[in-house]
Design a protein around this motif. Structure first.
Motif, PDB file in Angstrom:
ATOM      1  N   HIS A  14      41.472 -44.352  26.350  1.00 47.46           N
ATOM      2  CA  HIS A  14      42.559 -45.305  26.096  1.00 47.46           C
ATOM      3  C   HIS A  14      43.791 -44.927  26.912  1.00 47.46           C
ATOM      4  O   HIS A  14      43.968 -43.770  27.296  1.00 47.46           O
ATOM      5  N   GLN A  58      41.632 -49.467  31.467  1.00 54.38           N
ATOM      6  CA  GLN A  58      42.150 -50.825  31.590  1.00 54.38           C
ATOM      7  C   GLN A  58      41.496 -51.617  32.717  1.00 54.38           C
ATOM      8  O   GLN A  58      41.171 -52.800  32.557  1.00 54.38           O
ATOM      9  N   GLU A  99      48.139 -42.737  18.670  1.00 51.83           N
ATOM     10  CA  GLU A  99      47.125 -43.754  18.391  1.00 51.83           C
ATOM     11  C   GLU A  99      46.104 -43.248  17.382  1.00 51.83           C
ATOM     12  O   GLU A  99      45.665 -43.979  16.505  1.00 51.83           O
ATOM     13  N   GLU A 122      51.923 -53.105  25.060  1.00 52.88           N
ATOM     14  CA  GLU A 122      51.106 -53.344  23.868  1.00 52.88           C
ATOM     15  C   GLU A 122      51.974 -54.128  22.895  1.00 52.88           C
ATOM     16  O   GLU A 122      53.111 -53.735  22.612  1.00 52.88           O
ATOM     17  N   THR A 134      52.623 -55.906  19.130  1.00 50.26           N
ATOM     18  CA  THR A 134      52.271 -55.938  17.717  1.00 50.26           C
ATOM     19  C   THR A 134      52.757 -57.267  17.159  1.00 50.26           C
ATOM     20  O   THR A 134      53.943 -57.587  17.239  1.00 50.26           O
ATOM     21  N   GLN A 174      47.617 -55.193  16.898  1.00 51.43           N
ATOM     22  CA  GLN A 174      48.155 -54.764  18.182  1.00 51.43           C
ATOM     23  C   GLN A 174      47.138 -55.014  19.278  1.00 51.43           C
ATOM     24  O   GLN A 174      45.934 -54.821  19.087  1.00 51.43           O
ATOM     25  N   LYS A 202      46.861 -55.808  23.975  1.00 48.02           N
ATOM     26  CA  LYS A 202      47.531 -55.746  25.272  1.00 48.02           C
ATOM     27  C   LYS A 202      48.093 -57.084  25.711  1.00 48.02           C
ATOM     28  O   LYS A 202      48.740 -57.169  26.753  1.00 48.02           O
TER      29      LYS A 202
END
Length: 226
Positions: free
Chosen positions: A30, A42, A104, A189, A191, A205, A207
């Motif tokens: 991540h 990504q 995270e 990111e 939320t 949450q 991207k």
């Protein structure tokens, strides 16, 4: 460098043996764990999303030779959406091998739908780059399994389903608001919180705002239908 025992076990669960183990390590990393010497997943996620779309398009056409584009499109959307990818990821226990930063990990990242879905797409890309389209197709069709044949023709995305649920109960459309934004400008990111007239709400949450809204809607749907 060979795979660790943990990643080797995961490789066995997805049914693919990597020639280049680094691809799998990258797929499971991540952005919270990225550094100058550690690349995150990504870019692989971007590619994996496209590979999944191609494989599912072909599979749906083959499975139903008479369906119209209007009938195929919602089935396709249901099969490739983030919620489905996350469900597949849970089926192979992907969360246990996901490489996360401390923040995270402490916030339950191994169970987050967006993170699991992203990593599943990245894993698809890793298999595609390592073994080609046929290897990726074989893994996708095996892991998605009966979903391909049982997906409902009227499958809807979570935001649409939640709005219809609310309207059927004479509530206003669900309200979505951005409650936080984190990460660098090139990889933010979001939320998002979704709230019903009843006061019930959920946050998620992702991207992109769209993905976060869909994930929040899915979580709230699960809550109200419990």
């Amino acid at each position: 460098m060979a795979l660790s025992a943990e990643l080797k076990t995961f490789s066995n669960r997805i049914g693919y043996d990597f020639s280049d183990p680094e691809l799998l390590r990258r797929a499971l990393t991540h952005s919270s764990m990225s550094s100058a010497t550690r690349t995150d997943n990504q870019r692989l996620e971007f590619l994996g999303d496209r590979v999944l779309g191609l494989v599912m398009s072909e599979a749906l056409l083959k499975a139903d030779g008479k369906a119209t584009e209007g009938q195929l499109a919602p089935r396709f959307n249901a099969l490739v959406r983030k919620e489905t990818c996350a469900d597949v990821a849970r089926g192979v226990d992907l969360g246990q091998v996901l490489k996360l930063g401390r923040s995270e990990m402490m916030s339950g990242g191994r169970r987050k739908e967006a993170l699991l879905g992203d990593a599943m797409e990245a894993t698809i890309a890793a298999v595609y780059l390592d073994g080609g389209l046929e290897a990726a197709r074989e893994m996708i069709l095996r892991l998605w399994g009966e979903r391909l044949h049982t997906v409902k023709a009227d499958a809807r995305d979570s935001k649409t389903a939640l709005q219809e649920w609310a309207q059927a109960r004479r509530q206003s459309p669900p309200r979505y608001e951005e409650v936080a934004r984190s990460g660098p400008d090139h990889a933010p990111e979001f939320t998002i919180r979704v709230t019903l007239d009843s006061g019930q709400s959920e946050t998620a949450q992702a991207k992109s705002k769209r993905q976060a809204e869909q994930a929040a809607a899915a979580a709230l749907l699960a809550q109200v239908k419990t």
